[in-house]
Write a protein that holds these residues in place. Sequence first.
Motif, PDB file in Angstrom:
ATOM      1  N   PRO A 182       0.913  -1.274  -0.018  1.00  0.00           N
ATOM      2  CA  PRO A 182      -0.007   0.113  -0.089  1.00  0.00           C
ATOM      3  C   PRO A 182       0.775   1.319   0.069  1.00  0.00           C
ATOM      4  O   PRO A 182       1.916   1.274   0.619  1.00  0.00           O
ATOM      5  CB  PRO A 182      -0.685   0.101   1.224  1.00  0.00           C
ATOM      6  N   CYS A 183       0.284   2.293  -0.603  1.00  0.00           N
ATOM      7  CA  CYS A 183       1.214   3.563  -0.661  1.00  0.00           C
ATOM      8  C   CYS A 183       1.230   3.960   0.666  1.00  0.00           C
ATOM      9  O   CYS A 183       0.547   4.065   1.536  1.00  0.00           O
ATOM     10  CB  CYS A 183       0.049   4.690  -1.587  1.00  0.00           C
ATOM     11  N   THR A 184       2.646   4.436   1.046  1.00  0.00           N
ATOM     12  CA  THR A 184       2.922   4.830   2.426  1.00  0.00           C
ATOM     13  C   THR A 184       2.354   6.223   2.758  1.00  0.00           C
ATOM     14  O   THR A 184       2.083   6.562   4.089  1.00  0.00           O
ATOM     15  CB  THR A 184       4.434   4.953   2.523  1.00  0.00           C
ATOM     16  N   LYS A 185       2.014   6.765   1.872  1.00  0.00           N
ATOM     17  CA  LYS A 185       1.471   8.287   2.107  1.00  0.00           C
ATOM     18  C   LYS A 185      -0.071   8.242   2.331  1.00  0.00           C
ATOM     19  O   LYS A 185      -0.508   8.673   3.599  1.00  0.00           O
ATOM     20  CB  LYS A 185       1.614   9.372   0.992  1.00  0.00           C
ATOM     21  N   CYS A 186      -0.690   7.499   1.389  1.00  0.00           N
ATOM     22  CA  CYS A 186      -2.175   7.459   1.667  1.00  0.00           C
ATOM     23  C   CYS A 186      -2.870   6.262   2.451  1.00  0.00           C
ATOM     24  O   CYS A 186      -4.008   5.956   2.424  1.00  0.00           O
ATOM     25  CB  CYS A 186      -2.958   7.480   0.498  1.00  0.00           C
ATOM     26  N   LYS A 187      -1.961   5.308   2.718  1.00  0.00           N
ATOM     27  CA  LYS A 187      -2.155   3.833   3.301  1.00  0.00           C
ATOM     28  C   LYS A 187      -3.290   3.184   2.382  1.00  0.00           C
ATOM     29  O   LYS A 187      -4.095   2.269   2.958  1.00  0.00           O
ATOM     30  CB  LYS A 187      -2.733   3.988   4.607  1.00  0.00           C
ATOM     31  N   ARG A 189      -5.467   4.364   0.315  1.00  0.00           N
ATOM     32  CA  ARG A 189      -6.994   5.044  -0.278  1.00  0.00           C
ATOM     33  C   ARG A 189      -6.674   5.530  -1.354  1.00  0.00           C
ATOM     34  O   ARG A 189      -7.779   5.724  -1.961  1.00  0.00           O
ATOM     35  CB  ARG A 189      -7.244   6.127   0.841  1.00  0.00           C
ATOM     36  N   GLY A 190      -5.511   5.974  -1.761  1.00  0.00           N
ATOM     37  CA  GLY A 190      -5.341   6.584  -3.036  1.00  0.00           C
ATOM     38  C   GLY A 190      -5.060   8.131  -3.046  1.00  0.00           C
ATOM     39  O   GLY A 190      -5.949   8.817  -2.323  1.00  0.00           O
ATOM     40  N   CYS A 191      -3.936   8.570  -3.609  1.00  0.00           N
ATOM     41  CA  CYS A 191      -3.682   9.900  -3.498  1.00  0.00           C
ATOM     42  C   CYS A 191      -3.044  10.336  -4.921  1.00  0.00           C
ATOM     43  O   CYS A 191      -2.583   9.374  -5.617  1.00  0.00           O
ATOM     44  CB  CYS A 191      -2.912  10.325  -2.306  1.00  0.00           C
ATOM     45  N   GLU A 192      -2.446  11.755  -4.769  1.00  0.00           N
ATOM     46  CA  GLU A 192      -1.840  12.214  -6.202  1.00  0.00           C
ATOM     47  C   GLU A 192      -0.490  11.302  -6.232  1.00  0.00           C
ATOM     48  O   GLU A 192      -0.116  10.893  -7.138  1.00  0.00           O
ATOM     49  CB  GLU A 192      -1.517  13.733  -5.809  1.00  0.00           C
ATOM     50  N   GLU A 193       0.160  11.117  -5.012  1.00  0.00           N
ATOM     51  CA  GLU A 193       1.485  10.690  -5.031  1.00  0.00           C
ATOM     52  C   GLU A 193       1.637   9.217  -5.735  1.00  0.00           C
ATOM     53  O   GLU A 193       2.251   9.048  -6.422  1.00  0.00           O
ATOM     54  CB  GLU A 193       2.037  10.421  -3.407  1.00  0.00           C
ATOM     55  N   CYS A 194       0.709   8.408  -5.550  1.00  0.00           N
ATOM     56  CA  CYS A 194       0.376   6.914  -6.056  1.00  0.00           C
ATOM     57  C   CYS A 194      -0.346   7.047  -7.199  1.00  0.00           C
ATOM     58  O   CYS A 194      -0.794   5.929  -7.686  1.00  0.00           O
ATOM     59  CB  CYS A 194       0.057   6.079  -5.038  1.00  0.00           C
ATOM     60  N   ASN A 195      -0.774   8.042  -7.773  1.00  0.00           N
ATOM     61  CA  ASN A 195      -1.763   8.183  -8.916  1.00  0.00           C
ATOM     62  C   ASN A 195      -3.054   7.533  -8.716  1.00  0.00           C
ATOM     63  O   ASN A 195      -3.273   6.894  -9.456  1.00  0.00           O
ATOM     64  CB  ASN A 195      -0.795   7.544 -10.215  1.00  0.00           C
TER      65      ASN A 195
HETATM   66 ZN   LIG Z   1      -1.328   7.006  -2.390  1.00  0.00          ZN
END
Ligand SMILES: [Zn+2]
Length: 405
Positions: A182-187, A189-195
């Motif tokens: 999982p994306c470390t920034k949004c855990k 959920r989905g965010c800009e960082e992980c597209n």
């Molecule tokens: Zn993310």
Amino acid sequence: MDKMYELAKKILEETDGKICKSCLGRKLSKTIEGTNNIERADKVCKELDIDLEGVECVVCDNLFDKLDDDLYKKLDDKINQLGIEFDTFLVGSKIDKDIQKRDEELSEKFNLSVETIKKEVNRLIGLGIWERYDKEAEFESQDIVFNIDLVSEPKVRIQINPLYIEGKYNKLKRGIPQTKWPCTKCKGRGCEECNYTGKQYPESVEELISEHFLKLTKGKEAKFHGAGREDIDVLMLGSGRPFVLEIKEPKIRNLDLAKLEEEINKINEGKTSYHNLHLCERRRKAEIKQSSPDTYKVYQASVKCDESFDKDKLGELTKLNEIHQQTPLRVLRRRADKVRIKHVLDLSYEIVDDTHFTMIIKTEGGLYIKELISGDEGRSHPNVGEILGVNAVCEQLDVIEVSEK
Ligand SMILES: [Zn+2]
Ligand SMILES: [Zn+2]
């Protein structure tokens, strides 16, 4: 009159003649011969010249009337609605507690050790399913479980058990994690960082195989169980690392695994490959994770030193044996901080130039190789850098063998 009808007479007396053939036959299953309980009860009716047709049973409230065509219609609808394939099944049922209690009390009263009403109901429904679908009842591990609620209007629920596929994988490209990360920034959920993918890495050894299985089996979810794991930047070569892929709630279970393996490997060419795919039992999921004393790994490491190393000291490396290794700094967040004693089983090396050499290291499972080389600020002892008297780092690492379990 035959003595074997004495018990039948007593039970009829106790129930005031209000007992259905299934319940009467069940209580007589050890005293009167017959292929089923109805046949036993029919013998009693004939011998005692009584009629039990349409009687209101004080034991089961005529529960057995619910095991009719309507029930099997519901069952069939459910199977079709879910579109499931199965070869083996188990039946579980929910029956009114009072009925079960009355059934037990009657057995206790006459000191009978016969089948309980619940067991008979499950057995009869199982028989019905076997007759209709020609599928086998299986108690240990089965494809699906029919849960039949008979407390009021019968309800059918189907539990689809997971499918377990065992095999070995190779990772041929660096930068791919073993499992979904999982994306470390949004855990996740989905965010800009992980597209907005929710993932730190676009693909994983897990997803590159599981997406195909999920599609084909129409499963709900997949879980990847590896026999240990390598770091993201480490290749998994040789005969591969064992794994078990678990597919939850698969609708389709009959797969041509050899063909699938070939297709998946073609799609993932240059990234990952999977071998010897075969169905396995649930227990394998835990078994492949256990490390026994004779499990080992073989690595190929590329070592870079910050200055020229003394080539005469390289020979010392082959004497490496017992390593005291404190949990590496880089995994401290996830693992308890303690010292583990692990052994190097074999080591050979080849000089590349003044500051580079490669090593083939065979070790007990669980020994961290990058730290064995760098020393991890003194947390791994002895270590390669210390022996050579230089600062050494592992530039590149590949797993070339994982022992069988
Ligand atoms: Zn993310
Ligand atoms: Zn009954």
